[in-house]
Write a protein that holds these residues in place. Structure first.
Motif, PDB file in Angstrom:
ATOM      1  N   ASP A 278       0.839  -1.198   0.000  1.00 34.63           N
ATOM      2  CA  ASP A 278       0.000   0.000   0.000  1.00 34.63           C
ATOM      3  C   ASP A 278       0.875   1.249   0.000  1.00 34.63           C
ATOM      4  O   ASP A 278       1.325   1.702   1.051  1.00 34.63           O
ATOM      5  CB  ASP A 278      -0.937  -0.004   1.219  1.00 34.63           C
ATOM      6  CG  ASP A 278      -1.881   1.200   1.219  1.00 34.63           C
ATOM      7  OD1 ASP A 278      -1.956   1.890   0.178  1.00 34.63           O
ATOM      8  OD2 ASP A 278      -2.554   1.418   2.257  1.00 34.63           O
ATOM      9  N   LYS A 285       1.427   7.981   0.275  1.00 33.31           N
ATOM     10  CA  LYS A 285       1.843   8.082   1.677  1.00 33.31           C
ATOM     11  C   LYS A 285       3.202   8.770   1.728  1.00 33.31           C
ATOM     12  O   LYS A 285       3.998   8.645   0.804  1.00 33.31           O
ATOM     13  CB  LYS A 285       1.974   6.684   2.292  1.00 33.31           C
ATOM     14  CG  LYS A 285       0.662   5.982   2.572  1.00 33.31           C
ATOM     15  CD  LYS A 285       0.913   4.621   3.214  1.00 33.31           C
ATOM     16  CE  LYS A 285      -0.361   3.795   3.320  1.00 33.31           C
ATOM     17  NZ  LYS A 285      -1.351   4.337   4.260  1.00 33.31           N
ATOM     18  N   ASN A 328      -1.493  -1.411  -4.421  1.00 30.40           N
ATOM     19  CA  ASN A 328      -1.938  -0.019  -4.552  1.00 30.40           C
ATOM     20  C   ASN A 328      -0.751   0.880  -4.895  1.00 30.40           C
ATOM     21  O   ASN A 328       0.056   1.207  -4.038  1.00 30.40           O
ATOM     22  CB  ASN A 328      -2.586   0.419  -3.225  1.00 30.40           C
ATOM     23  CG  ASN A 328      -3.243   1.800  -3.319  1.00 30.40           C
ATOM     24  OD1 ASN A 328      -3.590   2.259  -4.417  1.00 30.40           O
ATOM     25  ND2 ASN A 328      -3.422   2.452  -2.181  1.00 30.40           N
ATOM     26  N   ASP A 355      -5.775   6.325  -0.938  1.00 28.75           N
ATOM     27  CA  ASP A 355      -5.186   5.573   0.170  1.00 28.75           C
ATOM     28  C   ASP A 355      -6.263   4.860   0.998  1.00 28.75           C
ATOM     29  O   ASP A 355      -5.939   4.039   1.850  1.00 28.75           O
ATOM     30  CB  ASP A 355      -4.352   6.514   1.048  1.00 28.75           C
ATOM     31  CG  ASP A 355      -3.352   5.775   1.914  1.00 28.75           C
ATOM     32  OD1 ASP A 355      -3.176   4.552   1.713  1.00 28.75           O
ATOM     33  OD2 ASP A 355      -2.743   6.417   2.792  1.00 28.75           O
ATOM     34  N   ALA A 356      -7.514   5.160   0.736  1.00 30.29           N
ATOM     35  CA  ALA A 356      -8.595   4.414   1.395  1.00 30.29           C
ATOM     36  C   ALA A 356      -9.011   3.305   0.429  1.00 30.29           C
ATOM     37  O   ALA A 356     -10.142   3.253  -0.065  1.00 30.29           O
ATOM     38  CB  ALA A 356      -9.755   5.337   1.736  1.00 30.29           C
ATOM     39  N   GLU A 357      -8.037   2.430   0.119  1.00 23.10           N
ATOM     40  CA  GLU A 357      -8.218   1.406  -0.917  1.00 23.10           C
ATOM     41  C   GLU A 357      -8.750   0.082  -0.380  1.00 23.10           C
ATOM     42  O   GLU A 357      -9.398  -0.671  -1.091  1.00 23.10           O
ATOM     43  CB  GLU A 357      -6.883   1.172  -1.643  1.00 23.10           C
ATOM     44  CG  GLU A 357      -5.891   0.206  -0.954  1.00 23.10           C
ATOM     45  CD  GLU A 357      -5.410   0.663   0.411  1.00 23.10           C
ATOM     46  OE1 GLU A 357      -5.483   1.877   0.688  1.00 23.10           O
ATOM     47  OE2 GLU A 357      -4.981  -0.187   1.215  1.00 23.10           O
TER      48      GLU A 357
END
Ligand code: BES
Ligand code: MN
Ligand code: ZN
Length: 511
Positions: A278, A285, A328, A355-357
């Motif tokens: 991620d 991030k 991601n 990022d809210a995957e």
């Protein structure tokens, strides 16, 4: 892999390198825990006094090594702290035993054979000590080479894990003791496999390679495995999984593992978040937040371990595990903040933060799992930093559309020694995810972010299906120094809870 055998007490001490005994803090000083009588006798009944004069406190995880008296056939005694001694007429709790066995096994890396003379009266003690020892003897050394290679491999790195464990004082002829040991062996092998998967770097563990490992394990243990590749995902309309995976050079997969028992009356569906890395995607991030993000497939590793364990234990319940696998990544083909995805359910989602995957891949898998009308769905995910803010790094949050089910899961987790806490799904947080463009947005209010994520998932659960969500973002990956049976890195969080849930479901204890 570490081997485990049971041996009754009484007869001569087995020829091992080290014998392990427990010590606890009693009201009037240290007390040697049951199982350690023969060792204490070899010290003329003065083991506690010797330990006190050495400054031992009996606190949890404390390890003291002593040369053994000549009366023992073993050269070394390892004394492990158990914390507070139980009140009179009470027994040591299973989690203190599990942790002590883990601490001892860790301290014995580099040793070949050890006998554990800890409390082993009840079958649940045998289970706890076996689990703790086998989990504590875990090490991830696959990538160490040259100087860092294990000592036994002629490098200067870590020592090889303890090779052989004897539970001294267990009863190999007692069917409950034997079953407890066999269960612990199967379960910890699967937990340690999950830890390996979590620790494997994301350049080697990606959706396709994870799916291949699932296929191989399925073959070995009689679990049916079906893999949807990117073409099949397009054909099926899995917009959430595809959307998250579209920026990566390694395409996504949805893996279904089914274990069925001919006499099963219930079916459990387990759904795991399997983000093999991620990065955050376009909502990248920042450094400091991405170094451990290979752990973002811990939910998928957990449900994978649980279904294989159910098969190995031959549980009378059907268990289906769904691994929602994607990487991601940001790239020219990545999903953008502002894009709208059409999910497998038909709902549209406005992606406000890439990022809210996790919720996007889980939503598709939950909808798909719902189609088979299971008796319950449990999803497991390293879903939100907010859950870590709320509960710290050792406790997972439990959310559910059924309060009784949430309570049961919390109780089951405590029973198997996993820290968890029930969390609410406040309806007022739903409006934060309102979107003017799509049916829902993938982000809502920042406050209560873990609950917002839970509310998002809830919308994808089929009508009338009991569902729970375990947010393991905290405990999935341990960054501090090892403790008890918990190593650095992947922990195998939630697996023991899931397997006990499957056992309880098989026994008809729930609903
Ligand atoms: N995988 C992360 C959550 C996470 C954080 C797991 C730390 C383990 C340790 C997840 O995909 C994520 O990035 N969540 C965001 C959601 C936010 C953008 C709504 C978060 O928690 O910040
Ligand atoms: Mn994320
Ligand atoms: Zn994530």
């Amino acid at each position: 892999m570490t081997a485990l055998t049971l041996k009754p007490a009484g007869a001569s001490t087995p020829r091992v390198d080290v014998v392990v005994v427990g010590v606890a803090k009693g009201a009037k000083g240290l007390v040697v825990a049951p199982g350690g009588e023969a060792v204490d006798a070899a010290f003329d009944g003065k083991l506690a006094t010797v330990l006190e004069s050495l400054g031992a406190s009996g606190s949890e995880g404390e390890v003291t090594k002593l040369p053994a008296p000549a009366a023992l056939k073993t050269p070394v005694v390892l004394v492990v702290g158990l914390g507070a001694a139980p009140a009179k007429d009470e027994t040591y709790g299973t989690e203190p035993l599990r942790r002590a066995a883990g601490s001892a096994a860790r301290a014995l890396a580099g040793t070949k054979k050890a006998a554990f003379a800890l409390p082993l009266e009840a079958a649940e003690d045998v289970a706890a000590v076996a689990e703790g020892a086998l989990l504590g003897a875990y090490a991830f050394t696959v990538y160490l080479g040259g100087e860092k290679k294990t000592k036994n491999g002629n490098g200067n790195g870590p020592k090889l894990p303890l090779a052989e464990i004897t539970l001294l004082g267990a009863k190999p002829r007692d069917k409950d003791h034997k079953a407890a040991a066999e269960r612990a062996i199967a379960l910890t092998e699967e937990i340690n496999r999950a830890r390996d998967l979590i620790n494997t770097p994301p350049n080697d563990l990606y959706p396709e390679s994870f799916a291949a490992i699932a296929v191989a394990a399925g073959k070995e243990h009689g679990v049916k495995v079906e893999v949807l590749d990117e073409k099949a995902l397009v054909k099926g309309g899995f917009g959430g999984i595809l959307g998250v995976g579209q920026g990566s050079a390694t395409p996504p997969r949805l893996v279904k593992l089914s274990y069925t028992h001919p006499k099963a009356e219930k079916t459990l569906a387990l759904v795991g978040k399997g983000i093999t890395y991620d990065s955050g995607g376009i909502s990248l991030k920042s450094p400091g937040h991405n170094e451990t993000m290979k752990c973002d497939m811990s939910g998928a590793a957990a449900v994978f371990a649980a279904v294989v364990s159910a098969a190995r234990l031959g549980l009378r319940v059907n268990v289906t595990a769904w691994l929602a696998l994607a990487e991601n990544m940001p790239s020219g083909s990545a999903v953008r903040p502002g894009d709208v995805l059409r999910m497998y359910s038909g709902k549209t989602v406005e992606v406000l933060n890439t990022d809210a995957e996790g919720r996007l891949v889980l939503a598709d898998a939950i909808t798909r799992a719902s189609e088979e009308a299971p008796d319950a769905i449990v999803d497991v995910a390293t879903l939100t930093g907010a859950m870590m803010m709320a509960l710290g790094s050792r406790t997972f949050g439990i959310m559910s559309n059924d309060d009784a089910f949430r309570t049961s899961l919390h109780e089951i987790a405590s029973e198997v020694g996993e820290a968890s806490w029930p969390m609410p799904l406040p309806a007022d947080l739903r409006k934060g995810m309102d979107s003017s463009t799509a049916d829902i947005a993938n982000m809502g209010e920042r406050m209560g972010g873990g609950l917002v994520a839970g509310l998002f998932l809830k919308e994808f659960v089929g009508e009338g299906i009991t569902w729970a969500h375990l947010d393991i973002a905290g405990p999935a990956f341990h960054e501090g120094a090892p403790f008890g049976y918990t190593p650095k890195g992947g922990t195998g969080s939630a697996i023991r809870t899931l397997v006990r849930l499957a056992e309880r479901t098989a026994d008809g204890d729930l609903g």
